[in-house]
Scaffold this motif. Structure first.
Motif, mmCIF file in Angstrom:
data_model
loop_
_atom_site.group_PDB
_atom_site.id
_atom_site.type_symbol
_atom_site.label_atom_id
_atom_site.label_comp_id
_atom_site.label_asym_id
_atom_site.label_seq_id
_atom_site.Cartn_x
_atom_site.Cartn_y
_atom_site.Cartn_z
ATOM 1 N N GLN A 120 0.811 -1.219 0.000
ATOM 2 C CA GLN A 120 0.000 0.000 0.000
ATOM 3 C C GLN A 120 0.842 1.265 0.000
ATOM 4 O O GLN A 120 0.428 2.281 -0.546
ATOM 5 C CB GLN A 120 -0.938 0.004 1.211
ATOM 6 C CG GLN A 120 -2.055 -1.002 1.084
ATOM 7 C CD GLN A 120 -2.990 -0.957 2.268
ATOM 8 O OE1 GLN A 120 -3.069 0.047 2.971
ATOM 9 N NE2 GLN A 120 -3.703 -2.035 2.487
ATOM 10 N N LEU A 121 2.010 1.183 0.608
ATOM 11 C CA LEU A 121 2.847 2.382 0.578
ATOM 12 C C LEU A 121 3.455 2.552 -0.814
ATOM 13 O O LEU A 121 3.752 3.662 -1.254
ATOM 14 C CB LEU A 121 3.947 2.308 1.632
ATOM 15 C CG LEU A 121 3.484 2.513 3.073
ATOM 16 C CD1 LEU A 121 4.663 2.727 3.996
ATOM 17 C CD2 LEU A 121 2.518 3.694 3.199
ATOM 18 N N TYR A 173 1.814 1.481 -3.608
ATOM 19 C CA TYR A 173 0.684 1.761 -4.489
ATOM 20 C C TYR A 173 -0.571 1.759 -3.632
ATOM 21 O O TYR A 173 -1.084 0.694 -3.284
ATOM 22 C CB TYR A 173 0.636 0.674 -5.579
ATOM 23 C CG TYR A 173 -0.449 0.858 -6.604
ATOM 24 C CD1 TYR A 173 -0.450 1.971 -7.450
ATOM 25 C CD2 TYR A 173 -1.460 -0.083 -6.736
ATOM 26 C CE1 TYR A 173 -1.447 2.134 -8.390
ATOM 27 C CE2 TYR A 173 -2.462 0.072 -7.681
ATOM 28 C CZ TYR A 173 -2.448 1.185 -8.497
ATOM 29 O OH TYR A 173 -3.439 1.355 -9.438
ATOM 30 N N TRP A 174 -1.037 2.962 -3.285
ATOM 31 C CA TRP A 174 -2.059 3.051 -2.243
ATOM 32 C C TRP A 174 -3.330 2.246 -2.528
ATOM 33 O O TRP A 174 -3.929 1.710 -1.591
ATOM 34 C CB TRP A 174 -2.390 4.514 -1.915
ATOM 35 C CG TRP A 174 -3.182 5.193 -2.980
ATOM 36 C CD1 TRP A 174 -2.705 5.854 -4.062
ATOM 37 C CD2 TRP A 174 -4.604 5.229 -3.074
ATOM 38 N NE1 TRP A 174 -3.726 6.295 -4.838
ATOM 39 C CE2 TRP A 174 -4.920 5.921 -4.255
ATOM 40 C CE3 TRP A 174 -5.656 4.738 -2.287
ATOM 41 C CZ2 TRP A 174 -6.225 6.136 -4.670
ATOM 42 C CZ3 TRP A 174 -6.963 4.951 -2.699
ATOM 43 C CH2 TRP A 174 -7.231 5.641 -3.878
ATOM 44 N N ASN A 177 -5.277 -1.057 -0.905
ATOM 45 C CA ASN A 177 -6.224 -1.268 0.204
ATOM 46 C C ASN A 177 -7.605 -1.619 -0.342
ATOM 47 O O ASN A 177 -8.543 -1.798 0.411
ATOM 48 C CB ASN A 177 -6.300 -0.042 1.123
ATOM 49 C CG ASN A 177 -6.769 1.198 0.402
ATOM 50 O OD1 ASN A 177 -7.420 1.134 -0.625
ATOM 51 N ND2 ASN A 177 -6.432 2.355 0.955
ATOM 52 N N THR A 196 -7.333 -0.560 5.088
ATOM 53 C CA THR A 196 -6.526 0.630 4.891
ATOM 54 C C THR A 196 -5.256 0.588 5.739
ATOM 55 O O THR A 196 -5.255 0.027 6.829
ATOM 56 C CB THR A 196 -7.356 1.866 5.272
ATOM 57 O OG1 THR A 196 -8.502 1.862 4.440
ATOM 58 C CG2 THR A 196 -6.597 3.149 5.047
ATOM 59 N N PHE A 197 -4.209 1.178 5.206
ATOM 60 C CA PHE A 197 -2.904 1.135 5.855
ATOM 61 C C PHE A 197 -2.979 1.408 7.344
ATOM 62 O O PHE A 197 -2.401 0.691 8.168
ATOM 63 C CB PHE A 197 -1.960 2.138 5.183
ATOM 64 C CG PHE A 197 -0.566 2.077 5.737
ATOM 65 C CD1 PHE A 197 0.319 1.105 5.321
ATOM 66 C CD2 PHE A 197 -0.131 2.996 6.684
ATOM 67 C CE1 PHE A 197 1.600 1.031 5.841
ATOM 68 C CE2 PHE A 197 1.150 2.940 7.209
ATOM 69 C CZ PHE A 197 2.013 1.951 6.784
ATOM 70 N N CYS A 231 1.108 7.379 10.266
ATOM 71 C CA CYS A 231 1.812 8.102 9.202
ATOM 72 C C CYS A 231 2.135 9.555 9.559
ATOM 73 O O CYS A 231 2.898 10.207 8.863
ATOM 74 C CB CYS A 231 0.980 8.121 7.928
ATOM 75 S SG CYS A 231 0.931 6.568 7.040
ATOM 76 N N ILE A 283 0.513 9.600 -1.444
ATOM 77 C CA ILE A 283 0.284 8.165 -1.221
ATOM 78 C C ILE A 283 -0.646 7.944 -0.036
ATOM 79 O O ILE A 283 -0.837 6.832 0.422
ATOM 80 C CB ILE A 283 1.602 7.391 -0.993
ATOM 81 C CG1 ILE A 283 2.345 7.923 0.231
ATOM 82 C CG2 ILE A 283 2.488 7.444 -2.226
ATOM 83 C CD1 ILE A 283 3.473 6.993 0.693
ATOM 84 N N MET A 284 -1.194 9.020 0.461
ATOM 85 C CA MET A 284 -2.132 8.875 1.578
ATOM 86 C C MET A 284 -3.409 8.205 1.080
ATOM 87 O O MET A 284 -3.885 8.496 -0.001
ATOM 88 C CB MET A 284 -2.430 10.265 2.150
ATOM 89 C CG MET A 284 -3.497 10.257 3.211
ATOM 90 S SD MET A 284 -3.520 11.837 4.116
ATOM 91 C CE MET A 284 -5.264 11.968 4.472
ATOM 92 N N PRO A 285 -3.953 7.265 1.879
ATOM 93 C CA PRO A 285 -5.197 6.626 1.438
ATOM 94 C C PRO A 285 -6.368 7.612 1.421
ATOM 95 O O PRO A 285 -6.338 8.611 2.131
ATOM 96 C CB PRO A 285 -5.441 5.528 2.485
ATOM 97 C CG PRO A 285 -4.528 5.806 3.615
ATOM 98 C CD PRO A 285 -3.455 6.715 3.145
#
Lengths: 722, 60
Positions: free
Chosen positions: A38-39, A41-42, A45, A52-53, A552, A620-622
Motif C-alpha cells: 500500500q505504501l 501503491y495506495w 487497500n 486501509t494502511f 503516518c 500516497i495517503m489513502p
C-alpha cells in the motif's frame, strides 16, 4: 544413588503453541506485505476501510509481536522449562487456559483492530476489555510457570529460566501501567495520562515491549536451544550472569530515546540516550556468549539448517543491538527519527532475530516431539536462504529510504531555506524503494510458505505426536541453600528472592523516569497552557485515533532548525497537555500535523480526505471517503467529556452537560462554510466534519486565539473559561 | 517555561545514585564471579540443558 521416579513432559501444549505461532505468523506476514504494497501503491487497500494502511499496520505489528512471537516464546518456554526443571508443567488446566485464552485475545485483536477500535498507542492499541483479558491470562501463565518452578526436580535454575522470569515480571508491570485507562464505551477508553506523561509512559512501555517481549524471552531460548542444537554447553555461564543482570537493569531506562528533540524534558532524553548507549555492552556480551557456544562445532553451520537459523538470528541480534544504541545518539537520531531507517532497524530485529530464532527452534522441537525427522532438509535450507535474502533486501531498501528521507527533510540551501519544502517531493523520491521493500517481504513470506509445507509434511508422515513424554528423574531434590556454593548458584535456588531482585532492577529506572513527569503539569506556566478541545474537535480527535492517522503522521515539531523551518515553532509541553491519548507519532510517512490548523481552508481538507490526490497529485495517503457516510454520536460526547474532565481536562459542568449541543453548534458552522463552497448534501453530523474541526484546531488552541475562544462560547447556557 | 519545568527536575542526582548503585552491584558481581567463586562451580551448571538424552541424537 537417589531413587528415580517417572515424570511425563507435556508435549501437547508445546505442539499447540508451535502450531498457533506458525498459523498466526502467516497472518502477520500477510498483513505486513499488504501494508508494504500500500505504501508503494495506495489502491492496494482495495478502498476497503478495514484494509486501509492505518488499520492494517497496527494489526501487523500486534500479530507479529503477540501472535507470532508470543506463541513462539510460550512454546519454547514450556518446552525448555519442563526439561530444565525436570518436571511436568504445574497444571494442565492452567496450560490450556493460557493457550486458548491467548488465542481468543489474538482473535479479538484481529477483529477489533481492522474495525478501528484502537487506543492508538503503539503495540498497546487493544481496547480495555482485551487489556483486562491479557492481564488475566498473563496471571494464569505466571502461576503456571512459577508453580512449575516450585515443583521442580532440579535444584538449580538455569540461565534460560531467569530470562523467562524477567519477562513475566516486567511485561506484567509494563502492561498494567500503560493500560491505565478509563472506559467511555464498550470498546473505547481514554488513558489517565495525557500529553508528555502519556508519551513517556507509552515509550517506556513500547521500548520495553521490545526488550522484555522480543528480547529477554528470546535470549532465554537462545541459551537453551543453541547448546542443544550444537550439543555443547554455553560458552560462559558466568558471562550469562553478567549479561542477565546488566541487561535487565539497563534496558528499562532506554524508552525516552523514542522522544529525542521532543518537548519531553531534556534530562529524560539524555537519560534515555545514555542508558541506550550502555546497552551496547550487555547486548554484545550476550551475543558473543551465544555465538561462541559453537566453538569447535562451527562446521555445523554448513551442514545443519537449524544451526544456520539460530546463529543467523543471534547475528541479527548483534546487528540490531549495535544499531539501536547508535540510533539513540541524539545527532544520529536527528537524521533517522520518524524515517524508514527505524523501520529497517525494527525488521532486522523482528525478521532476523525473532523470526529466525523461532523457525530454528520450531525445526528443532517439531521432529523431537513428533518422534520423526524433518520431511526435507533441502526445503529448510531454501527457507533459510530465501528468508535471509528477503531480510537483506528489506533492510537495505529501508536504510536507503530512511537516510534519503532524513537528508531531504533537513536539506537547507545557502539562503537558509528548505531545499524540499514540499513534503510530497520527499515521498516521491522513496516510492520506488517501497516496491523493493515489498519484494523483500514477499521473499520472507515465500520462505515461510516452504516452512509450512515442510512442517505439514513432517507431521503427516510422523506416527503421532508424543503427547506425554516419559523420563526418569531423581525422586527428590534437596532445595536447601548450601553455603559452600557460589553465591549466584545459591541465589538461583531462591526463586522468590531472585524474582524480587528482578523486580527491583526494573523498578529503579521506571520510577526515576516516570514519577517526576507525573507532576509535570504543575510546572507548566499559565502562559504555555492551551484551551481544551471543543466537543466537536474531541469527536474529530476520536476519528483521528480510530482511523490510525498516527501511523503516518506525527504531531510533534522537534526542536531543531529544519523541523521549525518546515512546520513552525517547536511543540511545547503545554500544547499537548490535554491530549488523552497523546498523538506525537513515531513515523512521518506524511508531514507533521501539529500546526496544520487553518493552514488550508475547510474545503481543502474535505477534498483531501475524500481523495488526497485531488489536492496533492502524487500523494500516497489513502482516501477516507467513508468518513462522509459515518455519523458522529453527538450524545456520547457528554460521557466522553466527563471522563476527560475526570482525568484533568478543564471542562466546565455546562460544557459536559451540553456537549452534544455544543458539538452540533460547531458542526453547523463547518457545514455552512463547506456548503458555501459548493459542497452538497447533509454533511453536518458526519465524522468528516468533526475531523476537519479537529485538524483546523491543531496548533490553534492558544488562550489568546479569538477563534478558539469563540468556539468555547458556542456552548448553550455557559462555557468560556472557568 | 522550559526553565521552570527543568529546574524542577533536579532528579539528575537520583539517576546518578541509581547508576552508582548499579556500578557497585555490577563490580560485586564481577568480583564474585570471576575472582572469588571457582569457575568449576559454574561450569557444572552450564551442563544442565545437556543432561537429558535428547541431545545425543548424533549431533556433534
Amino acid at each position: 544413588m537417589s531413587q528415580k521416579i517417572q515424570v511425563r513432559y507435556d508435549n501437547k501444549i508445546v505442539a499447540f503453541f508451535v502450531l498457533a505461532s506458525i498459523f498466526w505468523a502467516g497472518a502477520a506476514f500477510l498483513a505486513g506485505v499488504l501494508a508494504a504494497l500500500q505504501l508503494a501503491y495506495w489502491p492496494f487497500n482495495f478502498e476497503l476501510e478495514w484494509l486501509t494502511f492505518s488499520r492494517i499496520r497496527p494489526l501487523h505489528t500486534n500479530a507479529a509481536i503477540f501472535a507470532f512471537a508470543g506463541n513462539a516464546i510460550f512454546a519454547g518456554m514450556y518446552h525448555s522449562t519442563q526439561r530444565l526443571l525436570k518436571t511436568r508443567l504445574f497444571s494442565d488446566a492452567l496450560s490450556w487456559i493460557h493457550f486458548w485464552g491467548w488465542q481468543l485475545i489474538i482473535l479479538s485483536a484481529a477483529i477489533t483492530l481492522p474495525l478501528g477500535f484502537s487506543q492508538s498507542k503503539e503495540y498497546a492499541e487493544l481496547e480495555w476489555p482485551i487489556d483486562i483479558a491479557i492481564t488475566l491470562i498473563w496471571v494464569v501463565f505466571a502461576l503456571n510457570f512459577f508453580g512449575t518452578i516450585v515443583k521442580r526436580k532440579e535444584k538449580h535454575i538455569y540461565v534460560a529460566i531467569w530470562f523467562y522470569i524477567a519477562t513475566i515480571v516486567t511485561v506484567a508491570v509494563l502492561h498494567i501501567v500503560n493500560s491505565l485507562e478509563i472506559p467511555v464505551g464498550f470498546l473505547q477508553s481514554y488513558p489517565i495520562f495525557g500529553g508528555v506523561q502519556d508519551a513517556l509512559v507509552q515509550w517506556w512501555y513500547g521500548h520495553n515491549a521490545v526488550a522484555f517481549f522480543l528480547t529477554t524471552p528470546f535470549l532465554g531460548l537462545m541459551y537453551y536451544y543453541i547448546p542443544k542444537a550444537v550439543n555443547r554447553p554455553v560458552y560462559s555461564y558466568r558471562l550469562s550472569i553478567v549479561h542477565f543482570w546488566s541487561l535487565v537493569f539497563i534496558y528499562i531506562w532506554a524508552g525516552p530515546h523514542h522522544l529525542l528533540y521532543t518537548s519531553l524534558p531534556d534530562w529524560a532524553q539524555t537519560l534515555g540516550m545514555i542508558f541506550s548507549l550502555m546497552l551496547w555492552a550487555p547486548s554484545w556480551g550476550g551475543m558473543i556468549n551465544g555465538l561462541l557456544t559453537l566453538r569447535g562445532a562451527w562446521h555445523l553451520l554448513r551442514t545443519d539448517p537449524i544451526v544456520k537459523f539460530l546463529v543467523t538470528a543471534v547475528t541479527f541480534y548483534g546487528m540490531s543491538t549495535f544499531e539501536g544504541p547508535l540510533l539513540s545518539i541524539k545527532s544520529v537520531s536527528l537524521l533517522a527519527h520518524y524515517s524508514d531507517w527505524i523501520i529497517a532497524h525494527v525488521h532486522g530485529g523482528a525478521l532476523g532475530w525473532n523470526g529466525f530464532l523461532s523457525f530454528g527452534m520450531f525445526y528443532y522441537i517439531i521432529p523431537k516431539i513428533w518422534k520423526t525427522k524433518m520431511y526435507s532438509t533441502r526445503l529448510m535450507n531454501y527457507h533459510f536462504w530465501i528468508g535471509l535474502s528477503g531480510i537483506l533486501i528489506y533492510y537495505i531498501s529501508m536504510w536507503a529510504s530512511g537516510i534519503t528521507q532524513g537528508l531531504m527533510w533537513r536539506a537547507i540551501d545557502d539562503s537558509g531555506y528548505l531545499v524540499y519544502p514540499d513534503f510530497v517531493e520527499t515521498v516521491m523520491q522513496i516510492a520506488p524503494l517501497y516496491w523493493v521493500r515489498a519484494v523483500g517481504g514477499i521473499l520472507y513470506l515465500t520462505g515461510y510458505v516452504l516452512a509450512v509445507y515442510n512442517i505439514v509434511k513432517t507431521i503427516k508422515s510422523a506416527n503421532a505426536l508424543e503427547a506425554d513424554e516419559t523420563v526418569e528423574v531423581n525422586a527428590t531434590v534437596d532445595l536447601s541453600v548450601d553455603k559452600s556454593e557460589g553465591f549466584h548458584r545459591r541465589l538461583e535456588g531462591m526463586v522468590t528472592i531472585f524474582s524480587v531482585l528482578v523486580f527491583l532492577s526494573i523498578a529503579v529506572g521506571s520510577i526515576l523516569e516516570i514519577v517526576p513527569t507525573l507532576s509535570i503539569h504543575k510546572y507548566v506556566p499559565q502562559s504555555d497552557e492551551v484551551l481544551p478541545y471543543t466537543a466537536l474537535e474531541q469527536a474529530g480527535r476520536d476519528v483521528f485515533v480510530t482511523e490510525g492517522c498516527y501511523v503516518c503522521h506525527s504531531q510533534q515539531i522537534q526542536k531543531h532548525v529544519s523541523d521549525v523551518l518546515r512546520y513552525g515553532p517547536a511543540s511545547t509541553i503545554g500544547e499537548s497537555i490535554y491530549d488523552h491519548p497523546f498523538q506525537w507519532g513515531s513515523k512521518r510517512t506524511g508531514p507533521d500535523l501539529a500546526r496544520v490548523g487553518r493552514k488550508y481552508p475547510d474545503l481543502w481538507h474535505f477534498r483531501h480526505m475524500m481523495n488526497p490526490r485531488s489536492m496533492v497529485e502524487k500523494s500516497i495517503m489513502p482516501s477516507y471517503p467513508w468518513l462522509l457516510d459515518k455519523k458522529v454520536d453527538f450524545y456520547s460526547l457528554r460521557k466522553k467529556l466527563s471522563v476527560l474532565k475526570m482525568v484533568g481536562v478543564p471542562y466546565t459542568d455546562e460544557q459536559v452537560a451540553q456537549a452534544d449541543r455544543w458539538a452540533e453548534a460547531q458542526a453547523d458552522e463547518v457545514a455552512a462554510s463547506l456548503a458555501k463552497e459548493g459542497v452538497e448534501g447533509e454533511i453536518k453530523g458526519t465524522k468528516l466534519v468533526a475531523l476537519i474541526a479537529y485538524l483546523q484546531a491543531l496548533g490553534k488552541k492558544s488562550k489568546d486565539d479569538e477563534k478558539a475562544k469563540a468556539h468555547l462560547e458556542l456552548v448553550p447556557g455557559g462555557g468560556g473559561e472557568q | 517555561m522550559k526553565q521552570a519545568a527543568l529546574s524542577y527536575f533536579t532528579n539528575n542526582e537520583l539517576s546518578l545514585i541509581a547508576l552508582i548503585l548499579f556500578l557497585i552491584a555490577f563490580s560485586f558481581l564481577i568480583f564474585r564471579l570471576y575472582f572469588w567463586d571457582p569457575k568449576s562451580k559454574y561450569d557444572k551448571l552450564a551442563q544442565i540443558p545437556l543432561e537429558d538424552k535428547e541431545a545425543t541424537d548424533g549431533r556433534r
